[in-house]
Design a protein around this motif. Structure first.
Motif, PDB file in Angstrom:
ATOM      1  N   UNK A 119       0.816  -1.210  -0.057  1.00  0.00           N
ATOM      2  CA  UNK A 119       0.188   0.004  -0.009  1.00  0.00           C
ATOM      3  C   UNK A 119       0.677   1.198  -0.115  1.00  0.00           C
ATOM      4  N   UNK A 120       1.935   1.279   0.919  1.00  0.00           N
ATOM      5  CA  UNK A 120       2.700   2.348   0.982  1.00  0.00           C
ATOM      6  C   UNK A 120       3.744   2.784  -0.582  1.00  0.00           C
ATOM      7  N   UNK A 121       3.883   3.831  -0.658  1.00  0.00           N
ATOM      8  CA  UNK A 121       4.509   4.341  -1.767  1.00  0.00           C
ATOM      9  C   UNK A 121       5.796   5.089  -1.272  1.00  0.00           C
ATOM     10  N   UNK A 122       6.701   4.912  -2.091  1.00  0.00           N
ATOM     11  CA  UNK A 122       7.920   5.711  -1.702  1.00  0.00           C
ATOM     12  C   UNK A 122       7.526   7.510  -1.864  1.00  0.00           C
ATOM     13  N   UNK A 123       8.217   8.042  -1.010  1.00  0.00           N
ATOM     14  CA  UNK A 123       7.841   9.453  -1.268  1.00  0.00           C
ATOM     15  C   UNK A 123       9.205  10.154  -1.664  1.00  0.00           C
ATOM     16  N   UNK A 124       9.045  11.680  -1.646  1.00  0.00           N
ATOM     17  CA  UNK A 124      10.006  12.287  -2.408  1.00  0.00           C
ATOM     18  C   UNK A 124      11.288  12.086  -2.118  1.00  0.00           C
ATOM     19  N   UNK A 125      11.563  11.722  -0.672  1.00  0.00           N
ATOM     20  CA  UNK A 125      12.870  11.573  -0.138  1.00  0.00           C
ATOM     21  C   UNK A 125      13.612  10.231  -1.031  1.00  0.00           C
ATOM     22  N   UNK A 126      12.820   9.180  -1.224  1.00  0.00           N
ATOM     23  CA  UNK A 126      13.175   7.970  -1.443  1.00  0.00           C
ATOM     24  C   UNK A 126      13.725   8.236  -3.022  1.00  0.00           C
ATOM     25  N   UNK A 127      13.037   9.111  -3.707  1.00  0.00           N
ATOM     26  CA  UNK A 127      13.401   9.433  -5.167  1.00  0.00           C
ATOM     27  C   UNK A 127      14.597  10.480  -5.279  1.00  0.00           C
ATOM     28  N   UNK A 135      26.245   4.196  -5.577  1.00  0.00           N
ATOM     29  CA  UNK A 135      26.589   2.889  -6.292  1.00  0.00           C
ATOM     30  C   UNK A 135      26.001   1.956  -5.321  1.00  0.00           C
ATOM     31  N   UNK A 136      25.987   2.127  -3.827  1.00  0.00           N
ATOM     32  CA  UNK A 136      25.833   1.094  -2.957  1.00  0.00           C
ATOM     33  C   UNK A 136      24.892   1.582  -1.659  1.00  0.00           C
ATOM     34  N   UNK A 137      23.938   0.763  -1.126  1.00  0.00           N
ATOM     35  CA  UNK A 137      23.225   0.860  -0.015  1.00  0.00           C
ATOM     36  C   UNK A 137      23.178  -0.346   0.526  1.00  0.00           C
ATOM     37  N   UNK A 138      23.257  -0.110   2.041  1.00  0.00           N
ATOM     38  CA  UNK A 138      22.995  -1.099   3.014  1.00  0.00           C
ATOM     39  C   UNK A 138      21.739  -0.983   3.544  1.00  0.00           C
ATOM     40  N   UNK A 139      20.932  -1.868   4.003  1.00  0.00           N
ATOM     41  CA  UNK A 139      19.679  -1.446   4.807  1.00  0.00           C
ATOM     42  C   UNK A 139      19.011  -2.642   5.718  1.00  0.00           C
ATOM     43  N   UNK A 140      18.694  -2.256   6.640  1.00  0.00           N
ATOM     44  CA  UNK A 140      17.728  -3.232   7.677  1.00  0.00           C
ATOM     45  C   UNK A 140      16.443  -3.210   7.458  1.00  0.00           C
ATOM     46  N   UNK A 141      15.816  -2.631   6.549  1.00  0.00           N
ATOM     47  CA  UNK A 141      14.568  -2.436   6.282  1.00  0.00           C
ATOM     48  C   UNK A 141      13.934  -3.587   5.423  1.00  0.00           C
ATOM     49  N   UNK A 147      13.082  -0.129  -4.229  1.00  0.00           N
ATOM     50  CA  UNK A 147      12.978  -0.843  -5.491  1.00  0.00           C
ATOM     51  C   UNK A 147      12.020  -0.088  -6.201  1.00  0.00           C
ATOM     52  N   UNK A 148      10.811   0.033  -5.367  1.00  0.00           N
ATOM     53  CA  UNK A 148       9.732   0.945  -6.210  1.00  0.00           C
ATOM     54  C   UNK A 148      10.109   2.290  -6.756  1.00  0.00           C
ATOM     55  N   UNK A 149      10.931   3.096  -5.922  1.00  0.00           N
ATOM     56  CA  UNK A 149      11.318   4.385  -6.416  1.00  0.00           C
ATOM     57  C   UNK A 149      12.246   4.191  -7.425  1.00  0.00           C
ATOM     58  N   UNK A 158      19.906  -3.690  -7.831  1.00  0.00           N
ATOM     59  CA  UNK A 158      20.429  -5.163  -7.539  1.00  0.00           C
ATOM     60  C   UNK A 158      20.598  -5.352  -6.224  1.00  0.00           C
ATOM     61  N   UNK A 159      19.795  -6.463  -6.023  1.00  0.00           N
ATOM     62  CA  UNK A 159      19.383  -6.710  -4.369  1.00  0.00           C
ATOM     63  C   UNK A 159      20.077  -8.183  -4.075  1.00  0.00           C
ATOM     64  N   UNK A 160      20.917  -8.197  -3.117  1.00  0.00           N
ATOM     65  CA  UNK A 160      21.323  -9.289  -2.345  1.00  0.00           C
ATOM     66  C   UNK A 160      21.204  -9.299  -1.037  1.00  0.00           C
ATOM     67  N   UNK A 161      21.321 -10.637  -0.389  1.00  0.00           N
ATOM     68  CA  UNK A 161      20.800 -10.774   0.908  1.00  0.00           C
ATOM     69  C   UNK A 161      22.009 -11.307   1.597  1.00  0.00           C
ATOM     70  N   UNK A 162      23.136 -11.665   1.269  1.00  0.00           N
ATOM     71  CA  UNK A 162      24.553 -12.050   1.992  1.00  0.00           C
ATOM     72  C   UNK A 162      25.496 -11.314   1.731  1.00  0.00           C
ATOM     73  N   UNK A 163      26.483 -11.284   2.655  1.00  0.00           N
ATOM     74  CA  UNK A 163      27.762 -10.566   2.365  1.00  0.00           C
ATOM     75  C   UNK A 163      28.503 -11.117   1.422  1.00  0.00           C
TER      76      UNK A 163
END
Length: 311
Positions: A119-127, A135-141, A147-149, A158-163
């Motif tokens: 339901x939630x959409x990315x806001x202006x800050x995400x864009x 080039x790189x983002x790490x997140x705990x979210x 991805x939607x933004x 490009x999403x990965x889930x392991x180091x």
């Protein structure tokens, strides 16, 4: 004559009249720029952008706003009918898992409902974040707002889930239109790697630790933390030892947080982190302005207007 990205952004945010939203005055915009460390701006200008570490606080910029960890705790205590004994979110989610016969699916479903998944959409800050030359983002979210933004833009996530997958992706080369997203705690579409309960934390950090990668970045790169505060200290305490040991041997890192005080600045200074006392959208608008990528970019102007619309 706005481009397709501009039109799609306006449609996705479902906001009207953004062209008429009040943008910050010159004095306010200058104050936002002045709050940003020169070293950070310099890294961007030299083509060596920081690694961005995104926390749950960025969810406050979503449409509508996502609940904070504190609000999630309140809601879960009510759902479990348990008094406040000082437990954190991981402990409360463990209670929920235990109540549901050890079902991680029940935990994930509760989080999805509370965090408005789908339901939630990315806001202006995400864009604005993704339009930076990062080039790189790490997140705990867990949410998929980044991805939607990226969908209306020229950027690919490009999403990965392991180091190990993260390191391998880096070895495959860097492309200006691809952002590597490392999900330290999984996502709603990757329940296998979700880290939510105390059981999850113990299992994840026992067999698969991101701390070595984190240490490498701390020593050789600059971190930009967005959406974290002292209240999240226990969430990533596995990594702060690296920050403490790196003092004097690395670039100063940067944390964007509106919850700034003399005590907080002294606390984070011990970990070689400079605080920027702004909310995420103010910081991102100020940074784009400092880099000259605000006034001459219609998409960024619209994203800035969308972010201001929420204030």
């Amino acid at each position: 004559n706005h481009g397709s990205g501009f039109r799609l952004l306006k449609s996705e945010l479902n906001l009207v009249g953004l062209e008429h939203c009040a943008m910050p005055t010159y004095q306010v915009l200058q104050a936002w720029q002045d709050a940003i460390p020169i070293s950070l701006i310099s890294h961007f200008r030299k083509g060596d952008p920081p690694v961005v570490f995104v926390g749950s606080g960025l969810g406050m910029e979503a449409v509508p706003k996502l609940k904070t960890s504190g609000q999630l705790c309140v809601a879960l205590r009510e759902f479990l009918n348990t008094p406040d004994k000082g437990e954190g979110l991981a402990e409360l989610l463990q209670y929920l898992k235990n109540q549901e016969a050890g079902s991680l699916r029940a935990v994930t479903q509760w989080l999805q409902e509370q965090l408005l998944f789908g339901t939630a959409q990315p806001g202006g800050a995400h864009h604005l974040l993704l339009s930076l030359p990062i080039r790189e983002i790490l997140t705990t979210n867990y949410d998929l707002l980044l991805e939607d933004a990226a969908k209306p833009s020229a950027k690919t996530i490009h999403t990965v889930s392991t180091p190990n997958d993260y390191r391998n992706a880096l070895l495959n080369g860097k492309h200006s239109d691809i952002i590597l997203l490392g999900r330290l705690h999984g996502s709603f579409l990757d329940e296998e790697h979700i880290v939510a309960t105390t059981d999850d934390y113990n299992k994840r950090y026992d067999k698969e630790d991101w701390s070595d990668l984190f240490t490498d970045i701390v020593l050789n790169r600059q971190f930009l933390f967005i959406g974290y505060s002292l209240r999240d200290f226990n969430v990533w305490s596995h990594y702060v030892t690296s920050l403490y040991k790196s003092r004097g041997h690395s670039w100063p890192h940067v944390m964007v947080t509106p919850h700034s005080s003399q005590h907080a600045r002294r606390f984070w200074d011990a970990y070689n982190i400079q605080l920027v006392p702004l909310i995420a959208s103010e910081f991102l608008i100020g940074l784009h302005s400092a880099l000259g990528t605000l006034d001459n970019n219609n998409d960024n102007l619209l994203a800035a207007a969308a972010a201001r619309h929420k204030l």
